[in-house]
Structure formats: C-alpha cells, structure tokens
Write a protein that holds these residues in place. Sequence first.
Motif, PDB file in Angstrom:
ATOM      1  N   GLU A  56       0.864  -1.180   0.000  1.00  0.00           N
ATOM      2  CA  GLU A  56       0.000   0.000   0.000  1.00  0.00           C
ATOM      3  C   GLU A  56       0.901   1.231   0.000  1.00  0.00           C
ATOM      4  OE1 GLU A  56      -1.735   1.070   3.967  1.00  0.00           O
ATOM      5  OE2 GLU A  56      -1.087  -0.972   4.488  1.00  0.00           O
ATOM      6  N   PRO A  57       0.386   2.426  -0.273  1.00  0.00           N
ATOM      7  CA  PRO A  57       1.225   3.624  -0.286  1.00  0.00           C
ATOM      8  C   PRO A  57       1.931   3.828   1.052  1.00  0.00           C
ATOM      9  CG  PRO A  57      -0.870   4.081  -1.334  1.00  0.00           C
ATOM     10  CD  PRO A  57      -0.996   2.713  -0.718  1.00  0.00           C
ATOM     11  N   PHE A  58       3.213   4.227   0.978  1.00  0.00           N
ATOM     12  CA  PHE A  58       3.991   4.420   2.198  1.00  0.00           C
ATOM     13  C   PHE A  58       5.077   5.467   1.989  1.00  0.00           C
ATOM     14  CE2 PHE A  58       6.502   1.409  -0.215  1.00  0.00           C
ATOM     15  CZ  PHE A  58       7.822   1.721   0.090  1.00  0.00           C
ATOM     16  N   VAL A  59       5.547   6.006   3.109  1.00  0.00           N
ATOM     17  CA  VAL A  59       6.768   6.807   3.124  1.00  0.00           C
ATOM     18  C   VAL A  59       7.785   6.033   3.955  1.00  0.00           C
ATOM     19  CG1 VAL A  59       5.577   9.013   2.865  1.00  0.00           C
ATOM     20  CG2 VAL A  59       6.066   8.151   5.162  1.00  0.00           C
ATOM     21  N   VAL A  60       9.053   6.214   3.643  1.00  0.00           N
ATOM     22  CA  VAL A  60      10.103   5.527   4.383  1.00  0.00           C
ATOM     23  C   VAL A  60      10.943   6.556   5.123  1.00  0.00           C
ATOM     24  CG1 VAL A  60      11.698   5.511   2.400  1.00  0.00           C
ATOM     25  CG2 VAL A  60      12.001   3.861   4.261  1.00  0.00           C
ATOM     26  N   LEU A  61      11.233   6.275   6.390  1.00  0.00           N
ATOM     27  CA  LEU A  61      12.088   7.136   7.201  1.00  0.00           C
ATOM     28  C   LEU A  61      13.371   6.373   7.513  1.00  0.00           C
ATOM     29  CD1 LEU A  61      11.168   9.306  10.277  1.00  0.00           C
ATOM     30  CD2 LEU A  61      13.121   7.766  10.355  1.00  0.00           C
ATOM     31  N   GLY A  62      14.505   6.939   7.108  1.00  0.00           N
ATOM     32  CA  GLY A  62      15.802   6.363   7.421  1.00  0.00           C
ATOM     33  C   GLY A  62      16.504   7.219   8.453  1.00  0.00           C
ATOM     34  N   GLU A  63      16.722   6.644   9.636  1.00  0.00           N
ATOM     35  CA  GLU A  63      17.401   7.376  10.694  1.00  0.00           C
ATOM     36  C   GLU A  63      18.897   7.084  10.639  1.00  0.00           C
ATOM     37  OE1 GLU A  63      17.176   8.043  15.555  1.00  0.00           O
ATOM     38  OE2 GLU A  63      16.551   6.128  14.696  1.00  0.00           O
ATOM     39  N   SER A  64      19.712   8.118  10.477  1.00  0.00           N
ATOM     40  CA  SER A  64      21.167   8.030  10.562  1.00  0.00           C
ATOM     41  C   SER A  64      21.723   6.827   9.812  1.00  0.00           C
ATOM     42  CB  SER A  64      21.591   8.020  12.031  1.00  0.00           C
ATOM     43  OG  SER A  64      22.991   8.126  12.167  1.00  0.00           O
ATOM     44  N   PHE A  65      22.152   5.781  10.508  1.00  0.00           N
ATOM     45  CA  PHE A  65      22.759   4.612   9.877  1.00  0.00           C
ATOM     46  C   PHE A  65      21.929   4.088   8.707  1.00  0.00           C
ATOM     47  CE2 PHE A  65      22.716  -0.064   9.622  1.00  0.00           C
ATOM     48  CZ  PHE A  65      24.018  -0.294   9.216  1.00  0.00           C
ATOM     49  N   SER A  66      20.617   4.132   8.802  1.00  0.00           N
ATOM     50  CA  SER A  66      19.751   3.564   7.772  1.00  0.00           C
ATOM     51  C   SER A  66      19.504   4.497   6.590  1.00  0.00           C
ATOM     52  CB  SER A  66      18.399   3.155   8.373  1.00  0.00           C
ATOM     53  OG  SER A  66      18.509   1.973   9.117  1.00  0.00           O
ATOM     54  N   SER A  67      20.016   5.709   6.644  1.00  0.00           N
ATOM     55  CA  SER A  67      19.725   6.641   5.552  1.00  0.00           C
ATOM     56  C   SER A  67      20.218   6.146   4.192  1.00  0.00           C
ATOM     57  CB  SER A  67      20.252   8.042   5.869  1.00  0.00           C
ATOM     58  OG  SER A  67      21.588   8.017   6.306  1.00  0.00           O
ATOM     59  N   PRO A  68      21.411   5.516   4.062  1.00  0.00           N
ATOM     60  CA  PRO A  68      21.787   4.991   2.743  1.00  0.00           C
ATOM     61  C   PRO A  68      20.827   3.920   2.233  1.00  0.00           C
ATOM     62  CG  PRO A  68      23.735   5.186   4.135  1.00  0.00           C
ATOM     63  CD  PRO A  68      22.541   5.398   5.021  1.00  0.00           C
ATOM     64  N   ILE A  69      20.244   3.140   3.133  1.00  0.00           N
ATOM     65  CA  ILE A  69      19.262   2.136   2.724  1.00  0.00           C
ATOM     66  C   ILE A  69      18.013   2.821   2.179  1.00  0.00           C
ATOM     67  CG2 ILE A  69      17.809   0.223   3.498  1.00  0.00           C
ATOM     68  CD1 ILE A  69      19.923  -0.347   5.651  1.00  0.00           C
ATOM     69  N   ALA A  70      17.544   3.851   2.881  1.00  0.00           N
ATOM     70  CA  ALA A  70      16.365   4.587   2.419  1.00  0.00           C
ATOM     71  C   ALA A  70      16.625   5.245   1.065  1.00  0.00           C
ATOM     72  CB  ALA A  70      15.971   5.634   3.455  1.00  0.00           C
ATOM     73  N   ILE A  71      17.839   5.759   0.883  1.00  0.00           N
ATOM     74  CA  ILE A  71      18.193   6.411  -0.383  1.00  0.00           C
ATOM     75  C   ILE A  71      18.180   5.405  -1.532  1.00  0.00           C
ATOM     76  CG2 ILE A  71      20.089   7.502  -1.644  1.00  0.00           C
ATOM     77  CD1 ILE A  71      20.813   8.898   1.058  1.00  0.00           C
ATOM     78  N   ARG A  72      18.831   4.260  -1.349  1.00  0.00           N
ATOM     79  CA  ARG A  72      18.876   3.247  -2.404  1.00  0.00           C
ATOM     80  C   ARG A  72      17.482   2.690  -2.691  1.00  0.00           C
ATOM     81  NH1 ARG A  72      23.030   0.706  -4.411  1.00  0.00           N
ATOM     82  NH2 ARG A  72      21.898  -1.281  -4.332  1.00  0.00           N
ATOM     83  N   LEU A  73      16.698   2.528  -1.664  1.00  0.00           N
ATOM     84  CA  LEU A  73      15.328   2.061  -1.858  1.00  0.00           C
ATOM     85  C   LEU A  73      14.543   3.046  -2.713  1.00  0.00           C
ATOM     86  CD1 LEU A  73      13.006   0.078  -1.063  1.00  0.00           C
ATOM     87  CD2 LEU A  73      12.572   1.598   0.874  1.00  0.00           C
ATOM     88  N   ALA A  74      14.628   4.334  -2.361  1.00  0.00           N
ATOM     89  CA  ALA A  74      13.888   5.356  -3.112  1.00  0.00           C
ATOM     90  C   ALA A  74      14.377   5.455  -4.544  1.00  0.00           C
ATOM     91  CB  ALA A  74      14.022   6.697  -2.403  1.00  0.00           C
ATOM     92  N   ALA A  75      15.680   5.278  -4.747  1.00  0.00           N
ATOM     93  CA  ALA A  75      16.239   5.377  -6.095  1.00  0.00           C
ATOM     94  C   ALA A  75      15.714   4.292  -7.019  1.00  0.00           C
ATOM     95  CB  ALA A  75      17.763   5.315  -6.027  1.00  0.00           C
ATOM     96  N   SER A  76      15.300   3.165  -6.444  1.00  0.00           N
ATOM     97  CA  SER A  76      14.759   2.075  -7.259  1.00  0.00           C
ATOM     98  C   SER A  76      13.282   2.261  -7.579  1.00  0.00           C
ATOM     99  CB  SER A  76      14.964   0.734  -6.548  1.00  0.00           C
ATOM    100  OG  SER A  76      14.133   0.634  -5.401  1.00  0.00           O
ATOM    101  N   ARG A  77      12.677   3.288  -6.995  1.00  0.00           N
ATOM    102  CA  ARG A  77      11.308   3.703  -7.303  1.00  0.00           C
ATOM    103  C   ARG A  77      10.263   2.601  -7.137  1.00  0.00           C
ATOM    104  NH1 ARG A  77      13.153   6.743 -12.916  1.00  0.00           N
ATOM    105  NH2 ARG A  77      14.771   8.037 -11.944  1.00  0.00           N
ATOM    106  N   PRO A  78      10.168   2.055  -5.926  1.00  0.00           N
ATOM    107  CA  PRO A  78       9.115   1.056  -5.702  1.00  0.00           C
ATOM    108  C   PRO A  78       7.732   1.649  -5.939  1.00  0.00           C
ATOM    109  CG  PRO A  78      10.256   1.618  -3.653  1.00  0.00           C
ATOM    110  CD  PRO A  78      10.964   2.325  -4.738  1.00  0.00           C
ATOM    111  N   THR A  79       6.827   0.821  -6.385  1.00  0.00           N
ATOM    112  CA  THR A  79       5.511   1.282  -6.838  1.00  0.00           C
ATOM    113  C   THR A  79       4.767   2.115  -5.800  1.00  0.00           C
ATOM    114  OG1 THR A  79       5.324  -0.676  -8.238  1.00  0.00           O
ATOM    115  CG2 THR A  79       3.289   0.515  -7.732  1.00  0.00           C
TER     116      THR A  79
END
Length: 226
Positions: A56-79
């Motif tokens: 379902e529609p979502f936003v992702v929050l990457g805190e500090s250490f997880s920010s590169p994961i959030a960035i790579r996830l967003a770059a892949s443009r999940p539906t």
Amino acid sequence: MKRVLLPGLDGTGRLFGPLLTFLDADDRSQVVSYPVDRPLSYAQLETRVRSALPDEPFVVLGESFSSPIAIRLAASRPTNLRGVVLCCGFARNPRPGLGSLLPVLPYVPIHGRAASLARNVLLGAVDPALRALLEDTLSGVSAEVIRHRLREIATVDVRDALAEIEVPLLYLEAGQDRLVPSSNVADVSERVGFVEVETFDGPHLLLQVLPEDCATAIQDWVRDCC
C-alpha cells in the motif's frame, strides 16, 4: 499512509519509542528491525527492508545509519513509495576521518565506558530515562555487529542514487549534531529535486530528544507533499 521506519546504528527499533508516542495515534507506523547478533552489509539489510515493505502507499524514514538504505530504496522507485524522510542522514561517510580508524576498529571497546561516551555524544544532557534507554538498547547489540556497521558507514557512498529519487524528500537536521555535519545536508539537497529541510536545536538522536517536534514535522510534510 503507512510509515516504514528504519532504525539507527542499534538496529533494534526500540529507540523509536519516544517518536511513536506522538506519531502513531493512527497505528500506521511499521518499524523494521535488524539482527542484533549477526553482522549484515548494507546490501543485505536493504534486502531485508524490501521484503518488509507494505503493499500500500507508504513513506520511508531512514534514521542516521539507515539513511543509505532509504536512499537506495527510493532510487529504485518502488511502486507504492510516496516520499522519503532522512533524519540526521548521509549518502556517504559523514566523517571521513572514520576511515583511518578501520585498522584499529577491532580493538575499540564498544560497551562499558565507551557506551557512556557515546551517550553523551548522541544525546547531550537529557533526562535519565532516555539515557538509560540508549544504554540498555546498545548493550543488547553485539560488539561485532556494531563494529561491522561502523565499517559499513566508513565505506558507503550512495550519492549517485540520490539523482534517481523522484518522490519528495524531507531532511530532519539536528543543529547540535556532533556526528553528521551540515555538509551532509548539502550532499542530499544538491542532488534531489524535491527537498525540504527542517532544522531543530537538538543533538544527533533528534527523534528521541525532540520526538513531538519531529512527529509534527513528519505528519505535516506527509499531509502536504505525499
């Protein structure tokens, strides 16, 4: 809208507790946790996150250490992705000097007095309950895992992925951050087309020290942009 929360260096998600007190009245937050006893690379953790994404529609929050994961996830443009929040985030090693410590990292103490020092750097002067939460959380994560995650931070560079992000991005900046300097905000804002920066007068663990302010900023941004 669903909120997927990716934790900081501890990886447990326990430190989201103060934020969830103000953020989760609608029960729409999903915390993704990482193993406390098994070292995993950024790529392996990203796979873990992807397997937990909601249908379902979502936003992702990457805190500090997880920010590169959030960035790579967003770059892949999940539906279903509608936006990204980075809190005290970075796209590359936020402290280049950390790389020079890699040879001695196996010998650096992680728990005990080192944890007390980390508490002061991460939190500053805050209430005893929050200090106890941080120390208890870190004590439950193996030293090997923490050292491995520090090595991952020292070598990460996902700046190229930033240009592939097509959804709005909110950056929560800590004005008293002693770990992630403001140059990291510039790394993000120069490469992403739709960035809003909110700066708060707080330390690196911003979501824990100023949870109500951060929750309000996140909720307002999601309502207006996503």
